[in-house]
Design an enzyme around this catalytic site. Structure first.
Site, PDB file in Angstrom:
ATOM      1  N   LYS A  83       0.714  -1.306   0.059  1.00  0.00           N
ATOM      2  CA  LYS A  83       0.064  -0.051  -0.095  1.00  0.00           C
ATOM      3  C   LYS A  83       0.751   1.192   0.108  1.00  0.00           C
ATOM      4  O   LYS A  83       1.611   1.493   0.863  1.00  0.00           O
ATOM      5  CB  LYS A  83      -0.760  -0.061   1.137  1.00  0.00           C
ATOM      6  CG  LYS A  83      -1.840   1.142   1.324  1.00  0.00           C
ATOM      7  CD  LYS A  83      -2.681   1.283   2.525  1.00  0.00           C
ATOM      8  CE  LYS A  83      -3.491   2.531   2.823  1.00  0.00           C
ATOM      9  NZ  LYS A  83      -4.461   2.370   3.975  1.00  0.00           N
ATOM     10  N   SER A 138      -8.945   3.770   2.471  1.00  0.00           N
ATOM     11  CA  SER A 138      -7.901   4.294   1.572  1.00  0.00           C
ATOM     12  C   SER A 138      -6.867   3.113   0.952  1.00  0.00           C
ATOM     13  O   SER A 138      -6.126   3.541   0.061  1.00  0.00           O
ATOM     14  CB  SER A 138      -6.831   5.289   2.731  1.00  0.00           C
ATOM     15  OG  SER A 138      -6.381   4.438   3.555  1.00  0.00           O
ATOM     16  N   SER A 162     -10.470   1.384   6.194  1.00  0.00           N
ATOM     17  CA  SER A 162      -9.585   1.481   5.108  1.00  0.00           C
ATOM     18  C   SER A 162      -9.064   0.168   4.368  1.00  0.00           C
ATOM     19  O   SER A 162      -8.644   0.178   3.356  1.00  0.00           O
ATOM     20  CB  SER A 162      -8.337   2.326   5.403  1.00  0.00           C
ATOM     21  OG  SER A 162      -8.688   3.713   5.557  1.00  0.00           O
TER      22      SER A 162
END
Length: 384
Positions: A83, A138, A162
Site C-alpha cells: 500500500k 484508503s 480502510s
C-alpha cells in the site's frame, strides 16, 4: 483464474513453478490492466524479477543457506502489492517469507476530505466491477489489484475501515488486525495493519507470517454470533443490509455460525465524533475517552455471550467518483478502530447495480485466528 498465494508458494517450493515466471506473469497482467484500473502508483519490474530470481536460486540450492527448510518460505515467489509508496517499509516479514513486492498501490490523492478513492499513476482508481464507481479506500489500489487478479495478496492499513470498505466494494476478503498486535506508526493507535486477499486461506498465510502464530486447526463449529444491522445508531441502506443478512443466513444453514440473541441489545454510541476528536490535533479528548469506555463496556458484554458480531461492512453501495455526499462510508467500521477489535469483511454478493457488498465479522481482541477460521469455513461450505 490466477493462482492463489498458497498454490503459488506450494508450486514454487516444490519446483513445479519458477518464481521468476510467476512474477513475470503478474507484471504482464499489471501492464495490460493498469492503464484502465489505475491501481498502482509504481511498478518495480526490475527489482521484482531480481528478487524472484533470488528465491529460485535459494530453493535450487545455488545461493544462500542451502539447509534452510522450504517450509520457511510460506510465500515463496508470491507477487505482493504494498500500500502506497512507503508500503515497502512494513513488508519485511513478507519478503523474508519469500514474497516478491511488485509495486506500490494507489491511495487517495489530495483535495478531498473523503478517503474512499485512489489516485494511481495514470489517473483515478476505478472499481473493477463498475468503472463509474469508487473502489473504496484508503487501501484503494490494493483492493483493486487483488480483485482484478493482478496479485493474490496486497497489504493495507485500516484506520477507520480502510481495508474493510474497499474489500467489501471490490468483492474480496479484508482483515483488520487487533490494535497493538502489529507495529503501526499511527500516533493515535486507530490505524493498524491489514491485508486484502482473494481468499481467507491466503489471508491466513499472511497472518501466520506477520504474527508468527501457528495456523490453527479444528475450530469448533458452529460459532455463536450476534447480528446487528446498524450497531444501534446508524441508518444503513436496505440493500447492503439485505445482502449481509442473506450471507449470515447462508452461514447459519451451512453450520458455520449459530445466531444468539443477547440479553441486552447492542446499542453503541456513535463513534464518529470520538474518532474525529482523536484525529484532530488540539481537540479535547475527554468526550472521546468517555465514548470509547462506554462502547468498550457494551462490546465486552456482547462478547461475554457470543464469539462474533456480524454487521454489514458498509452502510451504502460504492459511490461515484464525485464522492459519497453526506454519508460516512465508515459508519459501521470505525467503531472497531476506536475499540481495537479485529474485524474482517467477507464477500456477501452483488446488488442490483452489479456492485459487491460485504459481511463484517468482528471478534474479541486477539482472535484473528477465529475470524480467519470462520472465513475459511464459509469458503469451503458455501463458496463465499
Amino acid at each position: 483464474m490466477p493462482r492463489s498465494a498458497g498454490e503459488i508458494a506450494a508450486g514454487v517450493r516444490a519446483r513445479g513453478l519458477r518464481a521468476v515466471d510467476v512474477v513475470e506473469a503478474a507484471l504482464e497482467r499489471i501492464e495490460r490492466a493498469d492503464p484502465e484500473l489505475c491501481a498502482f502508483v509504481e511498478v518495480w519490474r526490475e527489482d521484482a524479477l531480481r528478487r524472484a530470481g533470488e528465491v529460485d536460486a535459494l530453493l535450487d540450492g545455488r545461493a544462500g543457506d542451502v539447509t534452510r527448510k522450504r517450509e520457511a518460505l510460506p510465500l515463496a515467489g508470491v507477487p505482493i502489492a504494498v500500500k502506497g509508496r512507503h508500503g515497502l517499509r512494513a513488508a519485511g516479514p513478507l519478503l523474508a517469507a519469500g514474497g516478491v513486492a511488485v509495486g506500490a498501490t494507489s491511495v487517495p490523492g489530495p483535495g478531498t476530505p473523503w478517503q474512499t478513492w485512489g489516485l494511481g499513476a495514470r489517473g483515478r482508481t476505478v472499481n473493477p466491477w463498475r468503472a463509474d464507481r469508487t473502489p473504496g479506500g484508503s487501501s484503494a489500489g490494493a483492493a483493486v489489484a487483488v480483485a482484478a487478479g493482478l496479485v493474490p495478496l496486497a497489504t493495507g492499513s485500516d484506520g477507520a475501515g480502510s481495508v474493510r470498505i474497499p474489500a467489501a466494494w471490490c468483492g474480496v476478503t479484508g482483515l483488520k488486525t487487533t490494535a497493538g498486535r502489529l507495529p503501526s506508526a499511527d500516533r493515535t493507535g486507530l490505524a493498524v495493519p491489514g491485508v486484502l486477499a482473494r481468499s481467507a486461506s491466503d489471508a491466513a498465510i499472511w497472518w501466520h507470517v506477520v504474527s508468527r502464530e501457528p495456523v490453527p486447526t479444528g475450530t469448533p463449529l458452529p460459532v455463536t454470533a450476534v447480528w446487528s444491522s446498524d450497531l444501534g445508531f446508524d441508518g444503513p441502506d436496505p440493500e447492503p443490509v439485505a445482502l449481509a443478512r442473506a450471507a449470515v443466513e447462508r452461514l447459519v444453514a451451512a453450520g458455520v455460525v449459530r445466531l444468539v440473541r443477547p440479553r441486552v441489545p447492542l446499542r453503541l454510541a456513535d463513534p464518529g465524533p470520538a474518532w474525529l476528536a482523536l484525529r484532530t490535533p488540539g481537540a479535547d479528548p475527554g468526550e472521546a475517552r468517555r465514548v470509547r469506555a462506554e462502547n468498550d463496556r457494551r462490546l465486552a458484554g456482547l462478547f461475554a455471550e457470543a464469539e462474533l458480531l456480524l454487521t454489514p461492512t458498509t452502510p451504502t453501495p460504492p459511490h461515484g467518483h464525485d464522492g459519497p455526499g453526506d454519508r460516512y462510508s465508515t459508519s459501521l467500521t470505525w467503531a472497531f478502530n476506536l475499540s481495537g477489535h479485529p474485524a474482517l469483511s467477507l464477500p456477501a454478493g452483488f446488488d442490483g447495480d452489479g456492485c459487491p457488498a460485504g459481511l463484517h465479522v468482528v471478534a474479541p481482541h486477539g482472535r484473528e485466528a477465529l475470524l480467519l477460521a470462520v472465513a475459511r469455513e464459509a469458503e469451503l461450505r458455501i463458496g463465499s
